[in-house]
Design an enzyme around this catalytic site. Structure first.
Site, PDB file in Angstrom:
ATOM      1  N   CYS A 133      -8.882  48.215  18.860  1.00 28.53           N
ATOM      2  CA  CYS A 133      -9.311  49.266  19.776  1.00 28.53           C
ATOM      3  C   CYS A 133      -8.933  50.637  19.232  1.00 28.53           C
ATOM      4  O   CYS A 133      -7.795  51.083  19.382  1.00 28.53           O
ATOM      5  CB  CYS A 133      -8.692  49.043  21.154  1.00 28.53           C
ATOM      6  SG  CYS A 133      -9.072  50.388  22.282  1.00 28.53           S
ATOM      7  N   CYS A 136      -7.773  53.166  21.823  1.00 32.46           N
ATOM      8  CA  CYS A 136      -6.410  52.977  22.332  1.00 32.46           C
ATOM      9  C   CYS A 136      -5.382  53.431  21.294  1.00 32.46           C
ATOM     10  O   CYS A 136      -4.364  54.007  21.642  1.00 32.46           O
ATOM     11  CB  CYS A 136      -6.120  51.517  22.625  1.00 32.46           C
ATOM     12  SG  CYS A 136      -7.450  50.628  23.393  1.00 32.46           S
ATOM     13  N   ASP A 137      -5.627  53.125  20.032  1.00 35.37           N
ATOM     14  CA  ASP A 137      -4.565  53.229  19.033  1.00 35.37           C
ATOM     15  C   ASP A 137      -4.799  54.236  17.924  1.00 35.37           C
ATOM     16  O   ASP A 137      -3.902  54.475  17.109  1.00 35.37           O
ATOM     17  CB  ASP A 137      -4.330  51.840  18.396  1.00 35.37           C
ATOM     18  CG  ASP A 137      -3.955  50.805  19.452  1.00 35.37           C
ATOM     19  OD1 ASP A 137      -3.241  51.183  20.393  1.00 35.37           O
ATOM     20  OD2 ASP A 137      -4.378  49.655  19.344  1.00 35.37           O
TER      21      ASP A 137
END
Ligand code: NAP
Length: 309
Positions: A133, A136-137
């Site tokens: 992701c 997200c990261d």
């Protein structure tokens, strides 16, 4: 033990749209939101192809809007995870760990999850450089060299997004041709921070006490092996339907997508309906999932009416 007329498992566009329709039909639906409330769209940035948003909308915002819309009409959203179901008799039984629920009808909208290659080191360094992701990261990889695996739209989208942070993004693809749509390909191919590594398989993710430090590669044409130094590894090779919960109870195809009858959302178990990516290996879009969620709520409502008569 709580009883529900309609129990919806999953909270992506399919689940929440089903909830909006079921709530407006006064069925007081209950949504078990699952491990990732809001589903896959909460891990994406701009959604530019959902009708009605000429300027686009952020994925998490859209899911928040859908949740509020569902709640406005009387949906109960629980931040719980369904751990077991028994569909062998009615009312159906559903467990959230030890807590048992019953339901007259169930709508399954558990979506799909990111797939990983399954090579050595991948799971070991999950969360320590390995991710599926970018949204997200990506932030953690500022000014670093990282890689994205895959040649589809997800890989192009992730790679482009990651160039906001990373110094360099390698896209490692097993063939010499991309599967991604033309527009996504062009964006990635034109991006000066992206370098493509063609015809190449990842054999291992390597690392040390600080996390990922590289990938071992095999050129599938020349047979040459090499090591590429990267500190981030993003898998973008597609998704797997979340249907383990229903194995042996609901009919599914050979890769685990739920089978529905004709153009309806009826599964093989009467009173259990399926909507969204969990039952759709072809389109897999937010808008088609939402459309199926609407169908599932209408199918459930009509089926429940038939049971009363
Ligand atoms: P996908 O289209 O199935 O592509 C998966 C990619 O990963 C392919 O290039 C595939 O290689 C590669 N791959 C799969 N298994 C592999 C393995 N074991 N080892 C190495 N490579 C592997 O999946 P996706 O990109 O997630 O897209 C899924 C759907 O969502 C598509 O319909 C797509 O259009 C849509 N989508 C749309 C957007 C957008 O419009 N913004 C964004 C993301 C996704 P091969 O090509 O060799 O098979």
């Amino acid at each position: 033990m709580a009883h529900h007329k309609v129990f919806i498992i999953g909270s992506g566009p399919a689940g929440y749209t089903a909830a909006i329709y079921a709530a407006r039909a006064d069925l007081k639906p209950y949504v078990a939101a699952g491990l990732q409330p809001g589903g896959q769209l909460t891990t994406t940035t701009d959604v530019e192809n959902f009708p009605g948003y000429p300027e686009g909308v952020m994925g998490p915002q859209m899911m928040e809007d859908l949740r509020q819309q569902a709640e406005r009409f009387g949906t109960t959203v629980a931040y719980t995870m369904v751990t077991k179901v028994d569909l062998s008799s009615r009312p159906f039984k559903i467990w959230e760990d030890d807590e048992e629920h019953t339901a007259d009808a169930i709508i399954v909208s558990t979506g799909a999850s990111a797939k990983y290659l399954g090579v050595k080191g991948e799971q070991e360094y999950l969360g320590r450089g390995v991710s599926a992701c970018a949204t997200c990261d990506g932030f953690f990889f500022r000014d670093q060299d990282i890689c994205v695996i895959g040649g589809g739209d997800s890989a192009m989208e992730e790679a482009n997004f990651l160039t906001k942070f990373a110094r360099k993004v390698y896209v490692i693809h097993r063939r010499d041709e991309l599967r991604a749509s033309k527009i996504m390909q062009e964006r990635a191919l034109k991006n000066p921070k992206i370098e493509f590594i063609w015809n190449t398989a990842v054999e291992e993710v390597t690392g040390d006490e600080n996390g990922v430090n590289g990938v071992k590669l095999l050129n599938r044409v020349t047979g040459e092996r090499s090591h590429l130094a990267v500190t981030g590894y993003f898998a973008a090779i597609g998704h797997k339907p979340n249907t383990d919960l229903f194995k042996g109870q609901l009919d599914m195809n050979d890769v685990g997508y739920l089978n529905v009858k004709d153009r309806s959302t009826y599964t093989n178990v009467e009173g259990v309906f399926a909507a969204g990516d969990v039952a759709d290996s072809v389109y897999r879009q937010a808008i088609t999932a939402a459309g199926m969620g609407c169908q599932a709520a209408i199918d459930a409502e009509r089926w429940l009416e038939g049971q009363e008569g």
